[in-house]
Design an enzyme around this catalytic site. Structure first.
Site, PDB file in Angstrom:
ATOM      1  N   GLY A  57      10.154  -5.616 -10.444  1.00 49.61           N
ATOM      2  CA  GLY A  57      11.402  -4.921 -10.732  1.00 49.61           C
ATOM      3  C   GLY A  57      11.133  -3.442 -10.803  1.00 49.61           C
ATOM      4  O   GLY A  57       9.992  -3.020 -10.937  1.00 49.61           O
ATOM      5  N   CYS A  84       3.912  -8.536 -10.636  1.00 49.13           N
ATOM      6  CA  CYS A  84       4.136  -7.120 -10.939  1.00 49.13           C
ATOM      7  C   CYS A  84       4.832  -6.963 -12.296  1.00 49.13           C
ATOM      8  O   CYS A  84       4.255  -7.286 -13.316  1.00 49.13           O
ATOM      9  CB  CYS A  84       4.922  -6.465  -9.790  1.00 49.13           C
ATOM     10  SG  CYS A  84       4.860  -4.672  -9.847  1.00 49.13           S
ATOM     11  N   TYR A  85       6.085  -6.546 -12.313  1.00 52.05           N
ATOM     12  CA  TYR A  85       6.801  -6.434 -13.599  1.00 52.05           C
ATOM     13  C   TYR A  85       6.752  -7.773 -14.333  1.00 52.05           C
ATOM     14  O   TYR A  85       6.571  -7.833 -15.553  1.00 52.05           O
ATOM     15  CB  TYR A  85       8.250  -6.023 -13.339  1.00 52.05           C
ATOM     16  CG  TYR A  85       9.068  -5.805 -14.585  1.00 52.05           C
ATOM     17  CD1 TYR A  85       9.128  -4.565 -15.194  1.00 52.05           C
ATOM     18  CD2 TYR A  85       9.785  -6.860 -15.156  1.00 52.05           C
ATOM     19  CE1 TYR A  85       9.876  -4.366 -16.354  1.00 52.05           C
ATOM     20  CE2 TYR A  85      10.535  -6.675 -16.305  1.00 52.05           C
ATOM     21  CZ  TYR A  85      10.583  -5.428 -16.900  1.00 52.05           C
ATOM     22  OH  TYR A  85      11.318  -5.238 -18.039  1.00 52.05           O
ATOM     23  N   HIS A 172       1.651  -7.685  -5.002  1.00 52.57           N
ATOM     24  CA  HIS A 172       2.788  -8.440  -4.467  1.00 52.57           C
ATOM     25  C   HIS A 172       2.326  -9.424  -3.384  1.00 52.57           C
ATOM     26  O   HIS A 172       2.173  -9.021  -2.229  1.00 52.57           O
ATOM     27  CB  HIS A 172       3.820  -7.472  -3.865  1.00 52.57           C
ATOM     28  CG  HIS A 172       4.533  -6.672  -4.907  1.00 52.57           C
ATOM     29  ND1 HIS A 172       5.700  -7.086  -5.493  1.00 52.57           N
ATOM     30  CD2 HIS A 172       4.218  -5.494  -5.492  1.00 52.57           C
ATOM     31  CE1 HIS A 172       6.096  -6.201  -6.388  1.00 52.57           C
ATOM     32  NE2 HIS A 172       5.214  -5.223  -6.409  1.00 52.57           N
ATOM     33  N   GLU A 174       4.125 -11.579  -2.043  1.00 54.41           N
ATOM     34  CA  GLU A 174       5.271 -11.915  -1.177  1.00 54.41           C
ATOM     35  C   GLU A 174       5.414 -10.975   0.006  1.00 54.41           C
ATOM     36  O   GLU A 174       6.163 -11.277   0.937  1.00 54.41           O
ATOM     37  CB  GLU A 174       6.568 -11.937  -2.010  1.00 54.41           C
ATOM     38  CG  GLU A 174       7.151 -10.590  -2.426  1.00 54.41           C
ATOM     39  CD  GLU A 174       6.531 -10.016  -3.695  1.00 54.41           C
ATOM     40  OE1 GLU A 174       5.409 -10.411  -4.067  1.00 54.41           O
ATOM     41  OE2 GLU A 174       7.176  -9.131  -4.315  1.00 54.41           O
ATOM     42  N   SER A 226      34.285 -17.434  15.708  1.00 64.12           N
ATOM     43  CA  SER A 226      34.332 -16.103  16.317  1.00 64.12           C
ATOM     44  C   SER A 226      33.325 -15.974  17.447  1.00 64.12           C
ATOM     45  O   SER A 226      33.327 -14.984  18.169  1.00 64.12           O
ATOM     46  CB  SER A 226      34.009 -15.058  15.251  1.00 64.12           C
ATOM     47  OG  SER A 226      32.654 -15.200  14.861  1.00 64.12           O
ATOM     48  N   GLY A 227      32.443 -16.962  17.570  1.00 65.67           N
ATOM     49  CA  GLY A 227      31.349 -16.826  18.534  1.00 65.67           C
ATOM     50  C   GLY A 227      30.105 -16.286  17.865  1.00 65.67           C
ATOM     51  O   GLY A 227      29.025 -16.293  18.444  1.00 65.67           O
ATOM     52  N   GLY A 228      30.235 -15.809  16.623  1.00 69.61           N
ATOM     53  CA  GLY A 228      29.088 -15.301  15.869  1.00 69.61           C
ATOM     54  C   GLY A 228      28.219 -16.445  15.356  1.00 69.61           C
ATOM     55  O   GLY A 228      28.630 -17.610  15.396  1.00 69.61           O
ATOM     56  N   VAL A 229      27.018 -16.096  14.851  1.00 68.55           N
ATOM     57  CA  VAL A 229      26.065 -17.109  14.421  1.00 68.55           C
ATOM     58  C   VAL A 229      26.623 -17.951  13.271  1.00 68.55           C
ATOM     59  O   VAL A 229      26.606 -19.182  13.317  1.00 68.55           O
ATOM     60  CB  VAL A 229      24.743 -16.443  13.929  1.00 68.55           C
ATOM     61  CG1 VAL A 229      23.715 -17.495  13.563  1.00 68.55           C
ATOM     62  CG2 VAL A 229      24.205 -15.480  14.956  1.00 68.55           C
ATOM     63  N   ASP A 230      27.139 -17.291  12.242  1.00 61.96           N
ATOM     64  CA  ASP A 230      27.499 -18.020  11.022  1.00 61.96           C
ATOM     65  C   ASP A 230      28.636 -19.013  11.258  1.00 61.96           C
ATOM     66  O   ASP A 230      28.543 -20.183  10.889  1.00 61.96           O
ATOM     67  CB  ASP A 230      27.885 -17.047   9.898  1.00 61.96           C
ATOM     68  CG  ASP A 230      26.779 -16.027   9.647  1.00 61.96           C
ATOM     69  OD1 ASP A 230      25.649 -16.277  10.093  1.00 61.96           O
ATOM     70  OD2 ASP A 230      27.057 -14.996   9.024  1.00 61.96           O
ATOM     71  N   SER A 231      29.712 -18.542  11.892  1.00 66.01           N
ATOM     72  CA  SER A 231      30.841 -19.461  12.074  1.00 66.01           C
ATOM     73  C   SER A 231      30.459 -20.575  13.049  1.00 66.01           C
ATOM     74  O   SER A 231      30.918 -21.708  12.916  1.00 66.01           O
ATOM     75  CB  SER A 231      32.101 -18.715  12.527  1.00 66.01           C
ATOM     76  OG  SER A 231      31.959 -18.208  13.835  1.00 66.01           O
ATOM     77  N   LYS A 372      19.835 -15.893   6.343  1.00 58.26           N
ATOM     78  CA  LYS A 372      20.212 -15.806   7.760  1.00 58.26           C
ATOM     79  C   LYS A 372      19.210 -16.514   8.681  1.00 58.26           C
ATOM     80  O   LYS A 372      19.606 -17.227   9.611  1.00 58.26           O
ATOM     81  CB  LYS A 372      20.318 -14.326   8.158  1.00 58.26           C
ATOM     82  CG  LYS A 372      20.934 -14.100   9.519  1.00 58.26           C
ATOM     83  CD  LYS A 372      22.440 -14.092   9.420  1.00 58.26           C
ATOM     84  CE  LYS A 372      23.105 -13.799  10.740  1.00 58.26           C
ATOM     85  NZ  LYS A 372      24.552 -13.616  10.572  1.00 58.26           N
TER      86      LYS A 372
END
Ligand code: XMP
Length: 516
Positions: A57, A84-85, A172, A174, A226-231, A372
Site C-alpha cells: 500500500g 510490503c506494507y 513484491h 507479484e 456490440s461486437g466488443g469482447v465483453d458483450s 479482462k
C-alpha cells in the site's frame, strides 16, 4: 461462485497493488477476490478463505490514518502472506519492530535466502533479484518468526512462522521484476495453504453456466451485442447456459469498422445459432449526426440513441425478465473503492444502463468475477474467433470520433476502407500483438497533390498506432519505415478521395489516443 470454491482473499491496503496480486493468484489457477482492509475477523470466518494475502500500500505504517486490520484475523489459523506494507503491519501487529528510516529501497535488490527451509523459497536460488518499493522495513521479526531472507539494505526481507503458517516478504513477488516471484506465490498457495490449481477455464465456465441457470430458471434473457469482447463473451456464455431463452440485440449504428457488423451476425447467427435481432440503424444515426461537429455532442447523441434503439427492441419482445451485461471485476472494484461503504457505490454502477421510465429488467452479470484476460480466455474456450477475443479497444461511438468534424456517409466510406488497410498490414506485421491500438483517422481538411498528370485536392489519412499497457498513458509505436510506406501506398492507390498519408508521432500525454 466465490463461496463454493477454495478462495484466497487479498486484503487491500492500496488499490492497484491488490488487483495485481489477485490476478497473479488466479494465474496460479486459484480463485481470489479482493476485500477491503477493514474486513472483520467474523466476516473472514463467514467467507472461510483458504488463505489471505495482505497487499502492499502507499501509506507508511506510521502515517496518520494508516490502514489497519482486525488483529483477530491472525488468530483464525488461516495461512497469511504479507507483502510490503502487509509485512510491516504483520510485524507490528504481532510484536515485532519497524523502525522509522530515512532511506528507502526502490527498484531491483539482491536477495539472499538465509533460511533455505522456508517453504516460499523451496528449490529457488539462494541469491536472486527481487523488486523493492518501500521506505520503512521490519527491524525485528516478531517472536516465533525466523528471518528467511535479507538484502544489503533490508535485514528482514522475508520472515516466516511455519507453525502458524504466517509468511511475509518486504519485496513484491507479484511483479514481473521479481523473476521467481510467481514460484514463491505458488509455494505459498500449494505448499503452505495446501491449495490445488483447480481454477481453470473449464471450471470457470461450468461455474458460470450453473450460476446463470440457477438465477434465470426458465425465464427469458436479453443481451445487447456490440461486437466488443465483453458483450460477445456474455452472449456466448449465456447461450451455452440457456440456449434459446436468450435473445441478442445487435444495435448496428453503422459506425463500426469495415465488415464488422457482418462479422458479428456471421459469428452469432450462423456459427453459434443465437437468436439474434440485427437492427440496421445506420440511417437513423447518420441522420442525427448530420452537421454535428463537437466531439462530446457526437458521443452524447450516439450513446443516447444506442439505448433508445436497444430498448425499443427489448420492450417489443414478450416476457423478458433479465438483461445481461458485461460488467467485469475491475468495474466492480473501481466503482466500489476499497472501503466497506462500497456496496452503495456498486449499486450506482448497476444503474449505468439508462432504463427508460417504466422499463425494468433484472441484471445478469456473468463476468463480474473476471479480469479482462480471463474474459478473453473464456471467450476462446467457448469457441469465439480470435478477431473478437483479441479485438483491440474500440470506442463505443465508433468511427464517428475518428472522423474529425461532421460525419457523412462519404467520409465513413473513405475511413472504413483506409482503416481496413492499416489494420490488415499492422496485424500482419505485429504477430505478437505488441501494438496496443492502431487505426486510421480522417481529419477535416484537404490538401493539394499530384497523381498521374493531374493536380488533386483531396483528403489526408492519419495513421495512429500506440504502445500502451492500460490506455492511461501511451507512446506512439515505432513502426518500421517499410511498413509505413506500404500502408501509405496501398491507401492512396486503393482508396478514392485520399492523396496523402501522415503518421501521428504524439504520445499520451500530451495527446490522447483518439483524435476526438
Ligand atoms: P483516449 O483517446 O482518451 O482513449 O486516450 C483511451 C482509450 O479509450 C478509448 N475511448 C473510448 N472508449 N467510448 C469508449 O468506449 C469512448 O467514447 C471512448 N473514447 C476513447 C480509446 O479507444 C482508447 O483505447
Amino acid at each position: 461462485m466465490a463461496e463454493s470454491i477454495p478462495t484466497v482473499l487479498v486484503v487491500d491496503f492500496g488499490a492497484q497493488y491488490a488487483q495485481l496480486i489477485a490476478r497473479r493468484v488466479r494465474e496460479c489457477h486459484v480463485f481470489s477476490e479482493i476485500v477491503p482492509c477493514d474486513i472483520t475477523a467474523a466476516e473472514v470466518v463467514r467467507r472461510a478463505p483458504a488463505a489471505l494475502i495482505l497487499s502492499g500500500g502507499p501509506a507508511s505504517v506510521y502515517a496518520e490514518g494508516a490502514p489497519k486490520m482486525d488483529t483477530g484475523i491472525y488468530d483464525l489459523g488461516i495461512p497469511i502472506l504479507g507483502l510490503c506494507y502487509g509485512m510491516q503491519l504483520m510485524a507490528i501487529d504481532l510484536g515485532g519492530a519497524v523502525p522509522k528510516t530515512d532511506v528507502g529501497e526502490y527498484g531491483f535488490a539482491q536477495l539472499t535466502v538465509t533460511d533455505e527451509s522456508c517453504a516460499l523459497f523451496d528449490g529457488l536460488a539462494v541469491d536472486q533479484q527481487v523488486w523493492m518499493s518501500h521506505r520503512d522495513s521490519v527491524g525485528t521479526a516478531p517472536v516465533g518468526f525466523t528471518v528467511a531472507a535479507t538484502t544489503p539494505t533490508t535485514p528482514v526481507a522475508a520472515m516466516a512462522d511455519p507453525a502458524r503458517r504466517l509468511y511475509a516478504t518486504q519485496f513484491h513477488p507479484e511483479v514481473a521484476h521479481t523473476p521467481a516471484g510467481l514460484d514463491m506465490l505458488k509455494h505459498f498457495l500449494y505448499d503452505v495453504a495446501g491449495l490445488a490449481p483447480t481454477w481453470t477455464m473449464v471450471n470457470i465456465i461450468d461455474e458460470a453456466v450453473d450460476e446463470i441457470r440457477a438465477k434465470v430458471g426458465d425465464a427469458k434473457v436479453i443481451c445487447g451485442l456490440s461486437g466488443g469482447v465483453d458483450s460477445s463473451v456474455v452472449a456466448a456464455l449465456l447461450h451455452r447456459a440457456i440456449g434459446d431463452q436468450l435473445t441478442c440485440v445487435f444495435v448496428d449504428h453503422g459506425l463500426l469498422r469495415l465488415d464488422e457488423g457482418a462479422d458479428v451476425v456471421r459469428v452469432f447467427r450462423d456459427q453459434f445459432h443465437v437468436d439474434l435481432i440485427h437492427v440496421n440503424a445506420e440511417d437513423r444515426f447518420l441522420g442525427l449526426l448530420d452537421g454535428v461537429t463537437d466531439p462530446e455532442a457526437k458521443r452524447h447523441i450516439i450513446g443516447e440513441e444506442f439505448w433508445k434503439v436497444f430498448f425499443e427492441e427489448a420492450t417489443r419482445l414478450e416476457g423478458v425478465r433479465f438483461l445481461a451485461q458485461g460488467t467485469l471485476y475491475p468495474d466492480i472494484i473501481e466503482s466500489g473503492g476499497r472501503s466497506s461503504k462500497a456496496t452503495a457505490k456498486i449499486k450506482s454502477h448497476h444503474n449505468l444502463i439508462p432504463f427508460p421510465a417504466g422499463v425494468h429488467f433484472e441484471l445478469v452479470e456473468p463476468l463480474r468475477n473476471l479480469f479482462k484476460d480471463e474474459v478473453r480466455a473464456v471467450g476462446s474456450e467457448l469457441g469465439l474467433p480470435d478477431e473478437i477475443v483479441h479485438r483491440q479497444p474500440f470506442p463505443g461511438p465508433g468511427l464517428a470520433v475518428r472522423i474529425i468534424g461532421a460525419v457523412s456517409r462519404e467520409k465513413l466510406d473513405i475511413l472504413q476502407r483506409a482503416d481496413a488497410i492499416v489494420r490488415e498490414e499492422i496485424c500482419r506485421w505485429d504477430t505478437d500483438r505488441e501494438v496496443w491500438q492502431y487505426f486510421a483517422v480522417l481529419p477535416d481538411i484537404r490538401s493539394v497533390g499530384v497523381m498521374g498528370d493531374e493536380r488533386t485536392y483531396a483528403r489526408p489519412i492519419i495513421i495512429r498506432a500506440v504502445a500502451s499497457a492500460d490506455a492511461m498513458t501511451a507512446d506512439w509505436a515505432r513502426l518500421p519505415h517499410e511498413l509505413l510506406a506500404l500502408m501509405s501506398n496501398r491507401i492512396i492507390n486503393e482508396v478514392d478521395g485520399v492523396n496523402r498519408v501522415a503518421y501521428d508521432i504524439t504520445s499520451k500525454p500530451p495527446g490522447t489516443i483518439e483524435w476526438e
